[in-house]
Every structure is written in C-alpha cells, then in structure tokens.
Design a protein around this motif. Structure first.
Motif, short mmCIF file in Angstrom:
data_model
loop_
_atom_site.label_atom_id
_atom_site.label_comp_id
_atom_site.label_asym_id
_atom_site.label_seq_id
_atom_site.Cartn_x
_atom_site.Cartn_y
_atom_site.Cartn_z
N ARG A 1 83.39 80.85 40.66
CA ARG A 1 84.67 81.52 40.47
C ARG A 1 84.79 82.60 41.52
O ARG A 1 83.86 83.38 41.73
CB ARG A 1 84.76 82.16 39.08
CG ARG A 1 84.86 81.14 37.99
CD ARG A 1 85.74 81.62 36.86
NE ARG A 1 85.92 80.52 35.93
CZ ARG A 1 85.56 80.53 34.68
NH1 ARG A 1 85.03 81.60 34.16
NH2 ARG A 1 85.76 79.47 33.91
N ASN A 2 85.93 82.64 42.16
CA ASN A 2 86.17 83.66 43.18
C ASN A 2 85.03 83.76 44.19
O ASN A 2 84.55 84.84 44.50
CB ASN A 2 86.41 85.03 42.53
CG ASN A 2 87.62 85.03 41.62
OD1 ASN A 2 88.59 84.33 41.89
ND2 ASN A 2 87.54 85.77 40.54
N PHE A 3 84.57 82.63 44.66
CA PHE A 3 83.52 82.54 45.67
C PHE A 3 82.15 83.00 45.19
O PHE A 3 81.25 83.20 45.99
CB PHE A 3 83.91 83.29 46.95
CG PHE A 3 85.20 82.81 47.54
CD1 PHE A 3 85.28 81.60 48.19
CD2 PHE A 3 86.36 83.57 47.42
CE1 PHE A 3 86.46 81.14 48.72
CE2 PHE A 3 87.55 83.13 47.95
CZ PHE A 3 87.60 81.91 48.61
N LEU A 4 81.98 83.20 43.90
CA LEU A 4 80.69 83.58 43.34
C LEU A 4 80.12 82.39 42.58
O LEU A 4 80.83 81.72 41.83
CB LEU A 4 80.84 84.77 42.39
CG LEU A 4 81.34 86.06 43.03
CD1 LEU A 4 81.61 87.11 41.95
CD2 LEU A 4 80.32 86.59 44.03
N ARG A 5 78.83 82.13 42.77
CA ARG A 5 78.18 81.03 42.05
C ARG A 5 77.79 81.48 40.65
O ARG A 5 77.31 82.59 40.45
CB ARG A 5 76.96 80.55 42.81
CG ARG A 5 77.33 79.68 44.00
CD ARG A 5 76.13 79.01 44.55
NE ARG A 5 75.64 79.88 45.62
CZ ARG A 5 74.53 79.66 46.29
NH1 ARG A 5 73.78 78.65 45.99
NH2 ARG A 5 74.17 80.48 47.24
N ALA A 6 77.96 80.57 39.71
CA ALA A 6 77.65 80.87 38.31
C ALA A 6 76.33 80.24 37.91
O ALA A 6 75.98 79.15 38.35
CB ALA A 6 78.76 80.35 37.41
N SER A 7 75.59 80.94 37.06
CA SER A 7 74.38 80.40 36.45
C SER A 7 74.40 80.78 34.97
O SER A 7 75.01 81.77 34.57
CB SER A 7 73.13 80.94 37.14
OG SER A 7 73.06 82.33 37.03
N LEU A 8 73.74 79.95 34.18
CA LEU A 8 73.66 80.19 32.75
C LEU A 8 72.28 80.73 32.41
O LEU A 8 71.27 80.11 32.74
CB LEU A 8 73.90 78.88 31.98
CG LEU A 8 73.71 78.96 30.46
CD1 LEU A 8 74.74 79.87 29.83
CD2 LEU A 8 73.77 77.56 29.85
N PHE B 1 73.30 83.21 25.01
CA PHE B 1 73.72 82.64 26.28
C PHE B 1 74.53 83.68 27.05
O PHE B 1 75.30 84.43 26.44
CB PHE B 1 74.62 81.41 26.06
CG PHE B 1 73.99 80.32 25.26
CD1 PHE B 1 73.20 79.36 25.86
CD2 PHE B 1 74.19 80.25 23.89
CE1 PHE B 1 72.61 78.35 25.11
CE2 PHE B 1 73.61 79.24 23.14
CZ PHE B 1 72.82 78.29 23.75
N SER B 2 74.39 83.68 28.37
CA SER B 2 75.29 84.51 29.18
C SER B 2 75.44 83.86 30.56
O SER B 2 74.49 83.28 31.09
CB SER B 2 74.76 85.95 29.31
OG SER B 2 73.53 85.97 30.01
N VAL B 3 76.65 83.94 31.08
CA VAL B 3 76.93 83.41 32.40
C VAL B 3 76.88 84.58 33.38
O VAL B 3 77.47 85.63 33.14
CB VAL B 3 78.31 82.73 32.44
CG1 VAL B 3 78.64 82.28 33.86
CG2 VAL B 3 78.35 81.55 31.48
N LYS B 4 76.14 84.39 34.46
CA LYS B 4 76.00 85.41 35.49
C LYS B 4 76.60 84.88 36.78
O LYS B 4 76.47 83.69 37.10
CB LYS B 4 74.54 85.74 35.70
CG LYS B 4 73.80 86.02 34.41
CD LYS B 4 73.09 87.30 34.45
CE LYS B 4 72.25 87.41 33.20
NZ LYS B 4 72.44 88.51 32.42
N TYR B 5 77.25 85.76 37.52
CA TYR B 5 77.87 85.40 38.80
C TYR B 5 77.20 86.15 39.93
O TYR B 5 76.96 87.35 39.83
CB TYR B 5 79.36 85.70 38.79
CG TYR B 5 80.13 84.86 37.80
CD1 TYR B 5 80.62 83.61 38.18
CD2 TYR B 5 80.34 85.29 36.50
CE1 TYR B 5 81.31 82.82 37.28
CE2 TYR B 5 81.04 84.50 35.60
CZ TYR B 5 81.51 83.27 35.99
OH TYR B 5 82.19 82.48 35.09
N LYS B 6 76.87 85.45 41.01
CA LYS B 6 76.21 86.05 42.18
C LYS B 6 76.97 85.68 43.43
O LYS B 6 77.42 84.61 43.59
CB LYS B 6 74.78 85.56 42.32
CG LYS B 6 73.91 85.91 41.14
CD LYS B 6 72.55 85.33 41.37
CE LYS B 6 71.70 85.47 40.12
NZ LYS B 6 70.45 84.82 40.20
#
Length: 127
Positions: free
Chosen positions: A98-105, A122-127
């Motif tokens: 999303r918005n050029f950030l990669r998501a990981s669970l 659970f939490s989704v993190k964006y980097k």
C-alpha cells in the motif's frame, strides 16, 4: 506409458501425486502461508484460529508451524520478558503493498503457564 492411461490420465495422475498443494493439504481449499495477501488476510486469520484454538498445546503449535513452513521464533518462559514470554512469533513477508510500502503479517501465539494457547494476535506491518 501405463496401460489404459492416455496423456490426459497421466497428467491428472501427475498433478494429484506430484502437486505440493495436494501433498500438503491444499486440496481442501486452505490458504497456504505463501498465498496470503491483503485481500485474503481475514480468511487466513480465521483459518489459523480454527486450526490452533485456545487450549492447543505448545508442541502442536510448533508442529503446525513447521508443517506449513511458517518461519518463527520462540521466546521461552524464563526469558525475562514476562508479558511476551512463552510465545511463538511468526512473520509472513510480502503479503501485499500500500502506498509503495510492503506489507507483512506478524503473528503472536501466546501460551499460558500450562503451555497451552491462551491467545493469538495478528498485526500487519508496513515497511
């Protein structure tokens, strides 16, 4: 060629016996960890909660994580991090962006003093 099997029969046999998804159980419509996306995330979380309900033993959780090739770390009870100890921590990388950030669970599987699942977060993190 095996007697009585044409090319289509051999292809079907090869797919059934050689397919990684069939051998690992995806024939029943499971979402494999490598198939998790932001779009099917809710379904995967529900699947994991069904597979590892409250009360599941620590050994069964570890077996599950290994079977489905989910990389994890374990923080033992005597680690000094009382709130976070006796827990498995797993991450599924690159489930979308999303918005050029990669998501990981991130998955936290917390055990009680009897080594049984107390909660899963659970939490989704964006980097």
């Amino acid at each position: 060629m095996l007697p009585g099997l044409g090319c289509a029969g051999l292809l079907a046999l090869w797919l059934a016996l050689g397919s990684d998804e069939v051998q690992k159980g995806n024939a029943d419509g499971r979402i494999l960890p490598r198939e998790v996306t932001l779009e099917n995330l809710d379904a995967f979380e529900k699947q994991l909660l069904r597979d590892l309900p409250v009360g599941t033993t620590k050994q069964d959780v570890e077996t599950y994580l290994k079977r489905w090739e989910i990389s994890y770390t374990y923080l033992p009870p005597d680690s000094g991090w009382l709130e976070y100890s006796n827990s498995f921590y797993a991450t599924l990388d690159n489930i979308g962006s999303r918005n050029f950030l990669r998501a990981s669970l991130s998955i936290s599987i917390v055990h009680d003093e009897e080594d049984k699942v107390r909660a899963i977060w659970f939490s989704v993190k964006y980097k």
